[in-house]
Design a protein around this motif. Sequence first.
Motif, PDB file in Angstrom:
ATOM      1  N   ASP A  78      13.852 -32.253  24.550  1.00 26.20           N
ATOM      2  CA  ASP A  78      15.175 -32.627  24.053  1.00 26.20           C
ATOM      3  C   ASP A  78      15.453 -34.115  24.263  1.00 26.20           C
ATOM      4  O   ASP A  78      15.492 -34.593  25.390  1.00 26.20           O
ATOM      5  CB  ASP A  78      16.235 -31.803  24.785  1.00 26.20           C
ATOM      6  N   TYR A  79      15.681 -34.817  23.160  1.00 27.55           N
ATOM      7  CA  TYR A  79      15.968 -36.244  23.270  1.00 27.55           C
ATOM      8  C   TYR A  79      17.302 -36.521  23.941  1.00 27.55           C
ATOM      9  O   TYR A  79      17.529 -37.603  24.475  1.00 27.55           O
ATOM     10  CB  TYR A  79      15.973 -36.898  21.888  1.00 27.55           C
ATOM     11  N   ALA A  80      18.219 -35.560  23.899  1.00 26.30           N
ATOM     12  CA  ALA A  80      19.558 -35.816  24.417  1.00 26.30           C
ATOM     13  C   ALA A  80      19.592 -35.788  25.941  1.00 26.30           C
ATOM     14  O   ALA A  80      20.565 -36.212  26.548  1.00 26.30           O
ATOM     15  CB  ALA A  80      20.551 -34.792  23.854  1.00 26.30           C
ATOM     16  N   ALA A  85      14.604 -39.599  28.488  1.00 26.54           N
ATOM     17  CA  ALA A  85      14.718 -40.988  28.050  1.00 26.54           C
ATOM     18  C   ALA A  85      14.024 -41.915  29.049  1.00 26.54           C
ATOM     19  O   ALA A  85      13.274 -42.817  28.661  1.00 26.54           O
ATOM     20  CB  ALA A  85      16.187 -41.376  27.896  1.00 26.54           C
ATOM     21  N   THR A 104       6.051 -40.014  20.271  1.00 27.47           N
ATOM     22  CA  THR A 104       6.923 -39.060  20.946  1.00 27.47           C
ATOM     23  C   THR A 104       7.497 -38.075  19.951  1.00 27.47           C
ATOM     24  O   THR A 104       7.915 -38.452  18.868  1.00 27.47           O
ATOM     25  CB  THR A 104       8.066 -39.799  21.658  1.00 27.47           C
ATOM     26  N   GLY A 105       7.494 -36.815  20.318  1.00 25.44           N
ATOM     27  CA  GLY A 105       8.085 -35.807  19.456  1.00 25.44           C
ATOM     28  C   GLY A 105       8.757 -34.748  20.296  1.00 25.44           C
ATOM     29  O   GLY A 105       8.521 -34.655  21.498  1.00 25.44           O
ATOM     30  N   SER A 106       9.618 -33.959  19.679  1.00 26.31           N
ATOM     31  CA  SER A 106      10.277 -32.917  20.458  1.00 26.31           C
ATOM     32  C   SER A 106       9.867 -31.538  19.951  1.00 26.31           C
ATOM     33  O   SER A 106       9.542 -31.339  18.788  1.00 26.31           O
ATOM     34  CB  SER A 106      11.794 -33.075  20.402  1.00 26.31           C
TER      35      SER A 106
END
Lengths: 340, 340
Positions: A78-80, A85, A104-106
Amino acid sequence: MSAGSEGRRTTLADVAARAGVDRSVISRVLSGDSRLLIRDETRQRVLDAVRELGYRPNAAARTLRTQRTGTLGLLIPDYANPVYAEIIKGAETVAAERDCVLLTGSADADRGLGSYLDLLGQGRVDGLLLAGEMASKEALDGLTADGLPWLLVNRTMRGEARHVVLDDERAAGLAVRHLVELGHTEIAHLAGPSSSNTAQRRARGYRAALREHGLEVPSSLTARTDYSADGGYRAMFQLLDAQTRPTAVFVANLASAIGALHALRTQGVDAPGAMSVIAVHDLPLVEHISPALTTVRMPLRELGRRGVELLSDLGPNDTVKEVVTGPMDVVVRESTAPPR
Amino acid sequence: MSAGSEGRRTTLADVAARAGVDRSVISRVLSGDSRLLIRDETRQRVLDAVRELGYRPNAAARTLRTQRTGTLGLLIPDYANPVYAEIIKGAETVAAERDCVLLTGSADADRGLGSYLDLLGQGRVDGLLLAGEMASKEALDGLTADGLPWLLVNRTMRGEARHVVLDDERAAGLAVRHLVELGHTEIAHLAGPSSSNTAQRRARGYRAALREHGLEVPSSLTARTDYSADGGYRAMFQLLDAQTRPTAVFVANLASAIGALHALRTQGVDAPGAMSVIAVHDLPLVEHISPALTTVRMPLRELGRRGVELLSDLGPNDTVKEVVTGPMDVVVRESTAPPR
DNA sequence: CTGAAAGCGCTTACAG
DNA sequence: CTGAAAGCGCTTACAG
């Protein structure tokens, strides 16, 4: 700068023609081949031609020939989540130092490791960092069978000896010690999901630290959050309903702690007066909420750094288990105080 | 599943040998070539062989041959900014739908677009999304000269007609209208950095909305933040020192609003009693701080989605200017109220 | 209905 | 000191 009209990119052949040498010479000059004997004058002609034409090697051709992509993959859930980060930043920094691209991937429940790998196809990355809980043992063994080096980041897995993690037990220990030193004896834990590896280790560290300080470990003093603020909000209500109300709580992550503080406000429980709160991870934001949150700052960038460093040197059948030893400290703010 | 011992991956030649046909037939079956006439029986043999050997096309070879990578790049300034997390999610979703890999990377003052492009080399991506302020006009013209389609996301640039943005003016207008409807007439603006494109548009929307409602636009009612919580904290102090203290403030982003609320607490100014606060963007977290923040929720995922959609269809010399028309609404919570 | 051949743009062992 | 040649693994126009 670029040669002529757009449409066809400059290739080695263009540069060779301009410099009046063979393509292979250009290639060897650019790769710094030490066995290449070349007159300074010729070398200069080559470099001038490269510059004048704005030549950049074609990545696909180079990869096809060398079987190396110069790319590492990083899969996160999850990027959030600000934790990732920081990990990404650390990883990107090392990757860039090593002239390597980080892709980068999710992936999540819907789109898991499998669909990510389908997209990547074969030979898109030289190795894969997996941060989070999305990979099954079968999927990992599949990677190994394909000859693709991979490394778990911020998690371990039974039966797999390829991970780099933080010392979550120690983080929990630091948090508990801080609370004990303030005089607390009824210390609760707001634990992350039981499926989460970091949550397990923080909970283990919490229990070990209580025992170490000669305190009981009643299970009624642990409540579960899904690591979200909403989850922390609900879990704090559970703790407040417990038989003996604790005077302090060690929260497994930041978002849950913010939800927990909200629950305390809602119930008119003063923090830190009636309840001290300390959480794992740190962000600039938590300085600005009320009460400003006491945290255990974790070396997340270092974790990302080590992930790339280890993966770069990892063969598909090697094993590695590392605990990052970066700085980890309690940042004391307003949300912890002696019990009154 | 994978063929024999690790070391060499399955290629088209392996599959062809197994199925007893030429490599070219395998390729055409897999690509769904409609001009291929093939017996059902042969087709089945091919598909069986593909499955049994776990064949996946080599990306580099395919790219070298077709000159297409099936990859799009997305460059952002900072992973820690939740705005970009949402944009990435939207972009990844569409990319996956289109069987395309999204390569996300970050660039900032230190490592700008240039160094990112150096890493990418040539032919790593079919197009580039640029979210944020890191690209100069020269760099963009360089991309065009190289024949690489690119698109600005969440920003515009003078003299370049290739962007997709949100309606920041409208967001500011909604915020101001909400405050006016509550009865406020002294409405301040906590503006983002003057270098930021979104900040400029939100400030413009703020001024336009004030005029529209027949209110004055005194420059003393605008203070600057760098979009950080610290910046918002300091800027709020400036506003509180102004000649006539406003009764409400429209803040250009979330982090600054959290800093601003902190400043109000520090100064004993009740929010929303003595100061209403509304900010652009929304996050689950802001429900849990005190006072829960009233926000303007922006269609960030839609922005990411449209970015990929537009870029996919964009030639290197095409132009496109689009304002995303996703849902945008004021989420009323506790931080706004009528002036007292 | 299926196969043979060319070629994408590199790198590198080998030849001179 | 520099060049010629092979080959990485695909796709596709062409041949039969």
